[in-house]
Design a protein around this motif. Structure first.
Motif, short mmCIF file in Angstrom:
data_model
loop_
_atom_site.label_atom_id
_atom_site.label_comp_id
_atom_site.label_asym_id
_atom_site.label_seq_id
_atom_site.Cartn_x
_atom_site.Cartn_y
_atom_site.Cartn_z
N THR A 1 42.88 42.80 42.85
CA THR A 1 42.01 42.01 43.23
C THR A 1 40.72 42.40 42.26
N LEU A 2 40.21 41.24 41.75
CA LEU A 2 39.03 41.46 40.89
C LEU A 2 37.67 41.48 41.60
N THR A 3 37.12 42.14 41.62
CA THR A 3 35.89 42.30 42.33
C THR A 3 34.50 42.56 41.47
N SER A 4 33.63 41.75 42.03
CA SER A 4 32.02 41.75 41.39
C SER A 4 31.42 43.09 41.98
N PRO A 5 30.40 43.50 41.06
CA PRO A 5 29.59 44.73 41.33
C PRO A 5 29.39 44.86 42.92
N ASN A 6 29.17 43.71 43.33
CA ASN A 6 28.66 43.90 44.79
C ASN A 6 29.86 43.75 45.81
N GLY A 7 30.93 43.94 45.28
CA GLY A 7 32.24 44.12 46.20
C GLY A 7 32.77 42.84 46.56
N ARG A 8 32.31 41.68 46.05
CA ARG A 8 32.92 40.32 46.45
C ARG A 8 34.16 40.13 45.80
N ALA A 9 35.11 39.54 46.45
CA ALA A 9 36.58 39.30 45.52
C ALA A 9 36.25 37.98 44.84
N ILE A 10 36.57 38.27 43.39
CA ILE A 10 36.58 37.08 42.81
C ILE A 10 37.83 36.40 42.32
N LEU A 11 38.85 37.16 42.30
CA LEU A 11 40.21 36.68 42.00
C LEU A 11 41.24 37.76 42.49
N ARG A 12 42.30 37.01 43.30
CA ARG A 12 43.36 37.69 43.85
C ARG A 12 44.73 37.43 43.15
N CYS A 13 45.51 38.52 42.74
CA CYS A 13 46.92 38.16 42.14
C CYS A 13 47.71 39.26 42.64
N ALA A 14 49.02 39.01 42.45
CA ALA A 14 49.97 39.81 43.12
C ALA A 14 51.34 39.92 42.12
N ARG A 15 51.88 41.07 42.26
CA ARG A 15 53.34 41.46 41.44
C ARG A 15 54.44 41.21 42.35
N TYR A 16 55.52 40.45 42.46
CA TYR A 16 56.74 40.61 43.18
C TYR A 16 57.93 40.76 42.17
N TYR A 17 58.75 41.91 42.22
CA TYR A 17 59.71 42.09 41.69
C TYR A 17 61.18 42.47 42.16
N GLY A 18 61.99 41.86 42.09
CA GLY A 18 63.37 42.06 42.91
C GLY A 18 63.55 41.10 43.93
N PHE A 19 64.71 40.69 44.00
CA PHE A 19 65.31 39.74 45.07
C PHE A 19 64.63 39.68 46.36
N ARG A 20 64.70 40.99 46.94
CA ARG A 20 64.52 41.14 48.29
C ARG A 20 62.91 40.81 48.43
N ASN A 21 62.03 41.20 47.50
CA ASN A 21 60.58 40.93 47.66
C ASN A 21 60.50 39.41 47.30
N ILE A 22 61.06 38.80 46.51
CA ILE A 22 60.90 37.42 46.17
C ILE A 22 61.33 36.65 47.33
N GLN A 23 62.25 37.08 48.28
CA GLN A 23 62.47 36.44 49.67
C GLN A 23 61.17 36.20 50.44
N ASN A 24 60.49 37.38 50.60
CA ASN A 24 59.41 37.48 51.39
C ASN A 24 58.42 36.52 50.80
N LEU A 25 58.09 36.49 49.47
CA LEU A 25 57.17 35.49 48.80
C LEU A 25 57.43 34.15 49.24
N VAL A 26 58.48 33.54 48.87
CA VAL A 26 59.02 32.33 49.12
C VAL A 26 58.80 31.86 50.71
#
Length: 599
Positions: A381-406
């Motif tokens: 999460t990219l947050t501003s100086p006051n704590g506000r979320a600017i951007l959210r990203c994630a990393r999913y590696y491996g087939f079992r985790n990919i299944q949860n994503l889809v």
């Protein structure tokens, strides 16, 4: 669909087919007692011992009736044997004569051999021979193009004229990827999140089993594909030769990259002018052959070359051939290495670069990292100086985790009950979904690309390297402990970022710079200005070089840098009962479990 246990040389003669293959048995050569060729059903196969089926990788990409690992598909056209056969069959094009002598007659069977090498392959070789990643790159270049390498053998003494680092085109992919995400953030109708498309195992899985994910896939080509397009388009244009006379070999960590190279979307028909006189109906691949790190060892062994005996210093300037276009040569053959930071992942650093790019646009912001259910799932999460979320990203590696994503990306279901809320799969409301992410980096292999199925394994090293090289290499059997240590060693080489440049290399680079442009940059742009450097990548320089490429070959970047995906129906010829009993996802999950991860 990657497996960590198979290689092209380990294949047996049986392909486990689906219930129905879209390439019917009747279209294949008739089987006889001595040499049967067919793809058949499992019940028949149990009573026969068929020879390899006459099916190409392209055939299998058009169908998901067969559920198997990518390397279990016949890959005889992309192996170290094919590399040797091609080098022995075709002489090398004499580029100097071609450019300087108008009367020079090009031999009809001659080819221009070029190669591109991924940093994961160099890291695997580095760990194997206990050298740095940079020195491993020099070793590979000496093997492919140097006077002590492949050119010593074969009928024509052919070797690879140009050997490129795919990191250069990776930089282009990172810059264009950040631009793509920025554009999606300003477009309310753009599907969220944008998902990495550089992993062919993940792309095949999405196309065959979860087509609802396809609108989310990044339209960018992978570094391998982008390198292939650049090399074929520029060399064919500047040397005035047909793309079919350029043979491009890619060294990659993953068998799935063979599938990527076989995609019809990654051929000259997608970027060449169909009205040109030399245009043919037969598509010419941008990447003709892909071999893995393990197959590189097999290639050297088959040629009788001991890799450990080759130099690990920069190839002599007299042996390094200049690329036809000076500006592209300056960019592609730069001595200084591309940075690989430990926090950028082992798969190219797409997510990391996007976060840093957005952080540069929001001064004072910070990046917060939260680990998920395992090491291969992470939220950013990219947050501003006051704590506000600017951007959210994630990393999913491996087939079992990919299944949860889809599962989370499946379209929302509307309850039939009056006044009921829209529900997401898994009982979550529509507001609680991965749609909150702007970008997700997905790779099929747990741990990322340094753990690709084609990488050199502990047991390979034990057989080919003296035990004096280290304690890890002395193990007689592969155990979870030493395999984990081995992967850590490869990762260490990948992130080593060795910046040692010999005085000779430094002087050569300065000489090339002054000859090409009179500056140390592209089109008069001085490289290294802090204002336009993000993640050690000069953004302006990359945009300039891409624009120059497009102008040189007279093709828009929309055709050169981007690709498309397609839905592939997976229930061909299956009855409803068969489909309900075992769908593709169930079968793939079973195979993934047996193979020990990835898919």
């Amino acid at each position: 669909m990657s497996s960590a246990i198979l290689s092209a040389d380990d294949l047996n003669d049986f392909i486990s087919p689906g219930v129905a293959c879209i390439k019917p048995v009747e279209t294949l050569p008739k089987a006889d007692d001595s040499n049967p060729y067919e793809v058949t059903t499992e019940d028949k196969a149990q009573t026969q011992n068929p020879a390899p089926a006459s099916i190409s990788l392209t055939d299998c990409l058009a169908c998901s009736g067969c559920v198997t690992s990518a390397e279990a598909v016949l890959v005889s056209l992309q192996s170290h044997t094919e590399v040797l056969n091609t080098l022995d069959t075709h002489s090398s094009i004499d580029v100097e004569s071609l450019r300087s002598q108008p009367s020079y007659s090009l031999p009809p069977d001659a080819k221009l051999f070029v190669a591109s090498v991924s940093p994961q392959v160099r890291a695997s070789v580095a760990a194997t021979f206990d050298i740095s990643e940079r020195r491993a790159g020099h070793l590979i270049e000496h093997f492919l193009s140097g006077s002590q390498g492949l050119r010593l053998g074969g009928r024509h003494n052919s070797s690879f004229r140009y050997v490129f680092d795919t990191n250069r085109m990776r930089e282009a992919c990172l810059v264009l990827g950040a631009d793509e995400v920025a554009a999606s953030l300003t477009n309310e109708t753009s599907p969220k999140p944008v998902i990495t498309s550089a992993c062919p195992g993940w792309v095949c899985y999405a196309e065959k089993t979860h087509p609802h994910v396809l609108p989310h896939l990044s339209a960018l080509k992978s570094p391998q594909a982008l390198s292939g397009t650049l090399l074929k388009s520029v060399l064919s244009k500047t040397l005035d030769i047909h793309p079919s006379q350029i043979w491009h070999l890619a060294l990659m960590p993953c068998f799935d990259k063979k599938l990527e190279a076989s995609r019809e979307e990654l051929t000259d028909k997608w970027w060449r002018d169909s009205q040109s006189e030399d245009f043919t109906d037969t598509p010419i691949r941008d990447v003709d052959c892909v071999i893995t790190s393990r197959e590189l060892l097999s290639l050297a062994s088959a040629r009788g070359i001991t890799l450990s005996s080759l130099p690990t210093t920069s190839i002599p300037r007299a042996e390094r051939q200049p690329f036809p276009d000076p500006l592209l040569s300056r960019f592609l053959l730069r001595n200084s290495p591309s940075a690989q930071r430990p926090d950028s992942s082992t798969s190219g650093g797409y997510l990391h670069h996007i976060l840093l790019t957005e952080q540069a646009r929001h001064p004072g912001s910070s990046i917060k990292t939260v680990r998920g259910r395992n090491n291969d799932v992470t939220d950013y999460t990219l947050t501003s100086p006051n704590g506000r979320a600017i951007l959210r990203c994630a990393r999913y590696y491996g087939f079992r985790n990919i299944q949860n994503l889809v599962r989370k990306l499946k379209p929302a279901r509307q309850s039939r009950l009056p006044g009921a809320a829209v529900r997401k799969p898994g009982g979550k409301s529509a507001g609680d979904s991965v749609g909150e992410y702007a970008y997700v980096e997905v790779m099929a292999c747990p741990g990322g690309c340094t753990n690709g199925g084609g990488q050199i394994k502990v047991e390979d090293v034990v057989e080919s390297v003296p035990a004096t090289n280290g304690e890890i290499l002395q193990a007689e059997k592969k155990t979870p402990k030493n395999q984990k240590e081995w992967l850590a060693r490869i990762d260490e080489a990948y992130f080593s970022m060795e910046s040692e440049v010999s005085e000779k290399e430094e002087e050569d680079e300065k000489t090339e710079s002054s000859q090409h442009n009179g500056t140390n940059g592209i089109n008069g742009h001085t490289r290294g200005t802090p204002a336009n450097v993000i993640n050690d990548i000069d953004i302006n320089e990359v945009h300039n070089i891409l624009a120059h490429w497009s102008q040189l070959v007279d093709v828009p970047l929309s055709k050169l840098c981007y690709t498309t995906y397609r839905r592939v129906d997976s229930d061909v010829g299956k009855s409803k009962k068969e489909v309900s009993r075992m769908n593709d996802s169930t079968r793939i999950a079973a195979i993934a479990g047996l193979s020990g991860g990835g898919w």
